[in-house]
Design a protein around this motif. Sequence first.
Motif, PDB file in Angstrom:
ATOM      1  N   UNK A  39       0.828  -1.204   0.000  1.00  0.00           N
ATOM      2  CA  UNK A  39       0.000   0.000   0.000  1.00  0.00           C
ATOM      3  C   UNK A  39       0.863   1.254   0.000  1.00  0.00           C
ATOM      4  N   UNK A  40       1.870   1.293   0.876  1.00  0.00           N
ATOM      5  CA  UNK A  40       2.718   2.482   0.936  1.00  0.00           C
ATOM      6  C   UNK A  40       3.557   2.629  -0.330  1.00  0.00           C
ATOM      7  N   UNK A  41       3.944   1.525  -0.959  1.00  0.00           N
ATOM      8  CA  UNK A  41       4.691   1.588  -2.213  1.00  0.00           C
ATOM      9  C   UNK A  41       3.824   2.161  -3.330  1.00  0.00           C
ATOM     10  N   UNK A  42       2.583   1.689  -3.382  1.00  0.00           N
ATOM     11  CA  UNK A  42       1.654   2.218  -4.387  1.00  0.00           C
ATOM     12  C   UNK A  42       1.396   3.703  -4.142  1.00  0.00           C
ATOM     13  N   UNK A  43       1.254   4.077  -2.874  1.00  0.00           N
ATOM     14  CA  UNK A  43       1.069   5.498  -2.538  1.00  0.00           C
ATOM     15  C   UNK A  43       2.235   6.342  -3.052  1.00  0.00           C
ATOM     16  N   UNK A  44       3.457   5.855  -2.821  1.00  0.00           N
ATOM     17  CA  UNK A  44       4.637   6.597  -3.270  1.00  0.00           C
ATOM     18  C   UNK A  44       4.675   6.703  -4.789  1.00  0.00           C
ATOM     19  N   UNK A  45       4.344   5.584  -5.464  1.00  0.00           N
ATOM     20  CA  UNK A  45       4.333   5.595  -6.924  1.00  0.00           C
ATOM     21  C   UNK A  45       3.297   6.538  -7.491  1.00  0.00           C
ATOM     22  N   UNK A  46       2.095   6.490  -6.915  1.00  0.00           N
ATOM     23  CA  UNK A  46       1.021   7.380  -7.378  1.00  0.00           C
ATOM     24  C   UNK A  46       1.393   8.833  -7.133  1.00  0.00           C
ATOM     25  N   UNK A  47       2.006   9.102  -5.996  1.00  0.00           N
ATOM     26  CA  UNK A  47       2.431  10.469  -5.672  1.00  0.00           C
ATOM     27  C   UNK A  47       3.436  10.982  -6.705  1.00  0.00           C
ATOM     28  N   UNK A  48       4.445  10.174  -7.004  1.00  0.00           N
ATOM     29  CA  UNK A  48       5.476  10.594  -7.943  1.00  0.00           C
ATOM     30  C   UNK A  48       4.914  10.794  -9.350  1.00  0.00           C
ATOM     31  N   UNK A  49       4.064   9.863  -9.789  1.00  0.00           N
ATOM     32  CA  UNK A  49       3.480   9.978 -11.123  1.00  0.00           C
ATOM     33  C   UNK A  49       2.587  11.211 -11.217  1.00  0.00           C
ATOM     34  N   UNK A  50       1.802  11.463 -10.173  1.00  0.00           N
ATOM     35  CA  UNK A  50       0.909  12.619 -10.178  1.00  0.00           C
ATOM     36  C   UNK A  50       1.691  13.920 -10.197  1.00  0.00           C
ATOM     37  N   UNK A  51       2.766  13.985  -9.416  1.00  0.00           N
ATOM     38  CA  UNK A  51       3.618  15.181  -9.421  1.00  0.00           C
ATOM     39  C   UNK A  51       4.199  15.404 -10.815  1.00  0.00           C
ATOM     40  N   UNK A  52       4.648  14.319 -11.446  1.00  0.00           N
ATOM     41  CA  UNK A  52       5.256  14.436 -12.768  1.00  0.00           C
ATOM     42  C   UNK A  52       4.251  14.918 -13.812  1.00  0.00           C
ATOM     43  N   UNK A  53       3.029  14.410 -13.760  1.00  0.00           N
ATOM     44  CA  UNK A  53       2.027  14.756 -14.774  1.00  0.00           C
ATOM     45  C   UNK A  53       1.381  16.111 -14.524  1.00  0.00           C
ATOM     46  N   UNK A  54       1.301  16.523 -13.277  1.00  0.00           N
ATOM     47  CA  UNK A  54       0.548  17.733 -12.945  1.00  0.00           C
ATOM     48  C   UNK A  54       1.273  19.017 -13.317  1.00  0.00           C
ATOM     49  N   UNK A  55       2.592  18.955 -13.503  1.00  0.00           N
ATOM     50  CA  UNK A  55       3.358  20.166 -13.778  1.00  0.00           C
ATOM     51  C   UNK A  55       2.881  20.909 -15.012  1.00  0.00           C
ATOM     52  N   UNK A  56       2.499  20.155 -16.069  1.00  0.00           N
ATOM     53  CA  UNK A  56       2.019  20.800 -17.298  1.00  0.00           C
ATOM     54  C   UNK A  56       0.817  21.693 -17.007  1.00  0.00           C
ATOM     55  N   UNK A  57      -0.133  21.148 -16.274  1.00  0.00           N
ATOM     56  CA  UNK A  57      -1.375  21.881 -15.995  1.00  0.00           C
ATOM     57  C   UNK A  57      -1.139  23.018 -15.004  1.00  0.00           C
ATOM     58  N   UNK A  58      -0.400  22.741 -13.937  1.00  0.00           N
ATOM     59  CA  UNK A  58      -0.190  23.761 -12.905  1.00  0.00           C
ATOM     60  C   UNK A  58       0.603  24.945 -13.451  1.00  0.00           C
ATOM     61  N   UNK A  59       1.590  24.665 -14.299  1.00  0.00           N
ATOM     62  CA  UNK A  59       2.365  25.749 -14.887  1.00  0.00           C
ATOM     63  C   UNK A  59       1.508  26.657 -15.745  1.00  0.00           C
ATOM     64  N   UNK A  60       0.562  26.084 -16.484  1.00  0.00           N
ATOM     65  CA  UNK A  60      -0.344  26.895 -17.297  1.00  0.00           C
ATOM     66  C   UNK A  60      -1.240  27.759 -16.421  1.00  0.00           C
ATOM     67  N   UNK A  61      -1.668  27.228 -15.279  1.00  0.00           N
ATOM     68  CA  UNK A  61      -2.494  28.021 -14.362  1.00  0.00           C
ATOM     69  C   UNK A  61      -1.721  29.231 -13.838  1.00  0.00           C
ATOM     70  N   UNK A  62      -0.449  29.033 -13.544  1.00  0.00           N
ATOM     71  CA  UNK A  62       0.364  30.134 -13.026  1.00  0.00           C
ATOM     72  C   UNK A  62       0.451  31.270 -14.047  1.00  0.00           C
TER      73      UNK A  62
END
Length: 451
Positions: A39-62
């Motif tokens: 569970x904690x491994x999946x949490x870490x993986x999901x966290x890292x993947x989400x951080x990696x993918x979200x930058x495109x969208x968050x940067x546009x919002x800024x």
Amino acid sequence: MTKLFYAVLANSLAASVTNTFVWFAVTFWVYLETKSVTVTSVMAGVYLVTVALSGFYLGSLVDKYNKKTAMALSSLASLVLYALAWLIFASTPAIEFTNPASITLWVFIVLALFGAIAGNLRGIALSTLVTILIPEEERDKANGLVGSANGVAFLVASILSGMAVGFLGIFWMLVCAIGLTLLVIIHLWTLPLPAKEVSHAQAETHSIDIRGSIQAIQAVPGLFGLIFFHTFNNFLGGVFMSLMDAYGLELVSVQVWGVLWGVLSLGFIVGGLVVARKGLGKNPLRTLFLANIVMWTICIFFTLQASIVLLAVGMFVWLCLIPAVEAAEQTILQKVVSPERQGRVFGFAQSVEQSASPITAFIIGPIAELIFIPFMTTGAGVALLGDWFGTGADRGMALLFTVAGLIGLMVTLLAMRSRAYKTLSANYQTPEVEEYHPLINKTTSQTTLVE
């Protein structure tokens, strides 16, 4: 640097502490409840993947909104998501959270995850605010302070999260997070940040403007090379994420290892403060590469012997250099990228560079377990290297660190001889973007709106 910048930095520090505190606390609590490493491994993986993918969208919002609005949206999103997580926790029987397959548990995890990741929007906005609030000759020092603030956030959150879970429980941990986020929003509301940051019309910004980000990067020769260099370093540096805890625990007890990491994390703060005081020199790109040369050299040697002292000294120097590397990249982007596109470029760089970490996290473990550890326990490495390098599982992991260091050092030295390095270095000295004047008058420390 002005009082306004320090106030913005303090506000962002409080938000960062809160978001990191929540995610660490939830991770600890989920493991204690489920006793599941998966569970904690999946949490870490999901966290890292989400951080990696979200930058495109968050940067546009800024880039789409003014910076104060972007930072407020970040904290409001965290507030709402933490409140929803608190409602779910308060209304669900405790036994439900002990089942790793529970849908309620995963909904709770996702809400906490996205609440913490919403803080990345604020981080991108803060990098662009350095351009707006700080004169060019002081931006490297300002970025050093940002690095120190990140180190403080990591250290404080590490300590508080364990104490909160142990003494307060997850219910009151979330209450504290909601209260702190409210205070951050109220304080942000009082800061006189400019409502309009640039004198020319901003380029049209879509929700996810990857094309605009690529165009902005292509407009600066050599900048793609810098981003991909960082991406490769993150890929190779994933060895640390995957194996450092396992290697350290082969040398000392878990209690000693935990205390040691608390001390070592001071390296982030020390490194950031040194940059804030001394700056990065006339050529931050050269400083960035010299720091990488030192870091990969450390990686070659700090596991040559099974010594916790050698490991600790090497790791402390490594962590001290991370703020310099990050500040150098930020300083370069702040000068060579036009202000109205910096959010997208910072977001793009975050997404591309962070995308390497999840890949390494998934593949380094099997590589170590199937190749390097057998090589140094029962394989040919025992006869070839065992007499001076040692044998056993820990020496297999140590050998992987050394190999990673050799590869990283060679790539860094080759990159310094590349055309991209020379072009970007020259471009930093004479950037093609129009000269950008901060909105802060250094003598009056007052905010001026540019018409």
